[in-house]
Every structure is written in structure tokens, then in C-alpha cells.
Design an enzyme around this catalytic site. Sequence first.
Site, PDB file in Angstrom:
ATOM      1  N   SER A 103      -7.542   5.382  -0.127  1.00  0.00           N
ATOM      2  CA  SER A 103      -7.894   4.146  -0.833  1.00  0.00           C
ATOM      3  C   SER A 103      -9.241   3.645  -0.361  1.00  0.00           C
ATOM      4  O   SER A 103      -9.610   3.758   0.808  1.00  0.00           O
ATOM      5  CB  SER A 103      -6.814   3.080  -0.633  1.00  0.00           C
ATOM      6  OG  SER A 103      -6.621   2.823   0.736  1.00  0.00           O
ATOM      7  N   GLN A 126      -5.898  -1.757  -6.534  1.00  0.00           N
ATOM      8  CA  GLN A 126      -6.486  -0.833  -5.571  1.00  0.00           C
ATOM      9  C   GLN A 126      -7.213   0.280  -6.315  1.00  0.00           C
ATOM     10  O   GLN A 126      -6.781   0.714  -7.376  1.00  0.00           O
ATOM     11  CB  GLN A 126      -5.399  -0.220  -4.680  1.00  0.00           C
ATOM     12  CG  GLN A 126      -5.910   0.686  -3.575  1.00  0.00           C
ATOM     13  CD  GLN A 126      -4.783   1.250  -2.725  1.00  0.00           C
ATOM     14  OE1 GLN A 126      -4.384   2.399  -2.881  1.00  0.00           O
ATOM     15  NE2 GLN A 126      -4.247   0.421  -1.827  1.00  0.00           N
ATOM     16  N   ASP A 146       0.811  -1.214   0.000  1.00  0.00           N
ATOM     17  CA  ASP A 146       0.000   0.000   0.000  1.00  0.00           C
ATOM     18  C   ASP A 146       0.846   1.265   0.000  1.00  0.00           C
ATOM     19  O   ASP A 146       0.327   2.370  -0.143  1.00  0.00           O
ATOM     20  CB  ASP A 146      -0.930  -0.001   1.231  1.00  0.00           C
ATOM     21  CG  ASP A 146      -2.000   1.069   1.165  1.00  0.00           C
ATOM     22  OD1 ASP A 146      -2.533   1.297   0.063  1.00  0.00           O
ATOM     23  OD2 ASP A 146      -2.300   1.685   2.197  1.00  0.00           O
TER      24      ASP A 146
END
Length: 400
Positions: free
Chosen positions: A335, A385, A314
Site C-alpha cells: 500500500s 487506499q 488494512d
Amino acid sequence: MAASTSAGGLRVPAAGAGVESPGSGDLPEGEQPAPPGDLRSVLVTSVLSLEPLDLDLFSSAGIGAPGRAQAALLPGQGHGERGSRSESPPWLPPAKLASSCALHKLVSEGRGSQRPRLPRVNGRGRHYWVPVTRRLFGGQIVGQSLVAAAKAVTEDVHAHSLHCYFVRAGDPTVPVLYQVERTRTGKSFSVRSVKAIQHGKPILICQASFQQTQESPIQHQFTMPTVPPPEELLTQEELIQKYLQDPNLVEKYRLGLNKILAQEVPVEIKPVNPPELFSQLSQEPKQLFWVRARGYIGECDMKLHCCVAAYISDYAFLGTALLPHRQHPVMFMVSLDHSMWFHAPFRADHWMLYECESPWAGGCRGLVHGRLWRRDGVLAVTCAQEGVIRVKQSPAESKL
């Protein structure tokens, strides 16, 4: 080497496991053995570590249910209004949390007599750091969710995928509680559902799937990009030091870069083609960088390396969608979801190439895809994502 410890289906290195160096034949080219002393990665010793708890926190809070395993973790990095921030936060001592945290209140009152019928995975994670945004970092919550899920399966299965939704803001002043439901345990595949909960409400929902090892003649993969090895590249910190040597650097940028240097990031990054830091020129929505966990993890349960990779994946991921739009100041970026597929064994404390690209952006959202490659060209992990991206728009020009 020190023996490893096992909790549920996740086997982790014991304290001192970084003391002995693995044999030189076990290390890929360019990787160094662990130096003497306990220099284990903080991602294992702190961020993704579960401490046993005697108290059933979910039953105490009235949100437990039979047939579920629970774990409690203190928060770490930041996560946004409905998602995660990919920022690197400053240090915050755990003492600042003790008086106000709900966990402390539950323990001191001694509540919680109910027990679930299945074995529990009760634990508390050590508080690490909180970003300047005062939100929880999505990568840490995803990694901790996979830790909780892995403790609810047997050791003979490996993680092959996870799918997460960030549904509420994370509060860095209270613990994150993890509720694990054994959705299905089959002969080949097992699914665990995880809720990360704060203030009695989920902030993240995760489905993790595990598989028994199975051989198949059906195999293929993309080809790894050809890039310089990490030994020939500068780290993110070295690049910042290089920028700071510019006598013409604007003072506000100098202050920002020094703040970044002061942060203790548990991930090492070496960009392959670092962009001009303050340029507003549009770039192709692609980036490549070598990544690995700081410190030593060693040979252990593959599920633990998957948890560390979840944390790493991430970091700086969603920013790929901004590269063609650098002329727009970012007002808000978080996100919304995060998915991962684990293809082959890897070491999260060894250099891996992170190939990131953004195939689409629109409607205040951006989509990014990522691939983590081992140095020998094996595709280890695939990521995806989507996130919210809101920028400062220029006022429309007058047509008069």
C-alpha cells in the site's frame, strides 16, 4: 469494572477491565459479554499500547524539535518496500530484538539531555509479530500513529479523519519512533502531524484531525448491504480447516494453509461470500466480511476504538483489487497510502460489516474503497487506499 487510565487525550481500559461483563442491555444482538478473567484484546494490551519512557529519544537521535511531542513504539507487523503488507505474520519473541535495537543502545548510553518545551508523549510499544515478508504491517503503523496523535489532544475531542503515506520500507529489527507535531488546535478542529521514523528517516507520514462533538440537521448515509449475520458464517480459520479436509488438495497449498493457521492474528474475520481459494476465475472487485478485534475492549474512549479500527481496516483490503485478475500471479503488492473517516461511535470488539470494492486499477496501481457498518445499519467508518500491484506477466505471443 476497573478504572481506566489516561495518557494525554487517550483513555484506555486499565488491567482487569475485562473482568466484569457489561450489562446485557449494552450489547447488540449476537454479541457476548466478556467472560470472567482478563481477556482484553491484544490490540489494546500490546500492539497499540504505549509504555512510558523517561528518555527523549528524538532529542537523543538529533531529530527532535521544540513544540513536538514524541512517542516510541517497537514494530509489529509487516510493511512493504514503500508501503504495507496485508499479511499475517508468525510470532517473534521480543528477546530477539533486544541486542540490536537502537532504543537499547540509546538507553544504555544515557544520552538525551534536551527536552521539548511542550509536554512529551514518550513511550515504547510492545513487540508483537513480524510477517514472513520481514516487513512492518501498515495497519499497525497507522494504528500506532493515531495512538501517538491522540495522546497529544484533550479527551473532549474525537478523531474524525486521518490521511497517511507510506514512504519507506519498515525495518522489523529496530523500534519505530513517533514524532507528533501540534499543527493546529482550534475551537472545533485540531490537527496533529505524525512521523513514524526508523534509522532517522520517516517511513510513514500521517495527518490526523480531531473535532469537538457538534450537532447538525444535515445528515445522510448509504444503506447497509443485506447479508447473513456473522453467527451463520464460518470464520477464516474454519474455512481453512474445511479446505484442508479435501484429500485432493495440492501439498504446497496444504503447507501454506497450515502456516496461516499457525499465525496469531488479532482480528476475527467471517467472509460473507468466500471465493474459491485456488480458482483463477475472474470475480467482481467487491468483497464483504464481518470483522472485529479478538478479545474484549469494552466501553472506553472512542479514540481507542478508532485506533483499533485503523489496524483492522488494512487487513485484506488491497486484495480486493486483485479479484478480477486472479489468473495473474502476484509478484509484489504494497500500500502507498491509507485514509479513514470516522462517522459514528462503534465498538471495535463487536462485529462490523466491512464492505470493500475496487473502482479502478491500472499503471501497476490499484484503488480500493471500504465501509465499516455497525450491525444496526449505521455507517461507522469509511476507508480508502491505493497500492502498488505488480504481477507476473505472460510473455507476448509470437506473431510470426
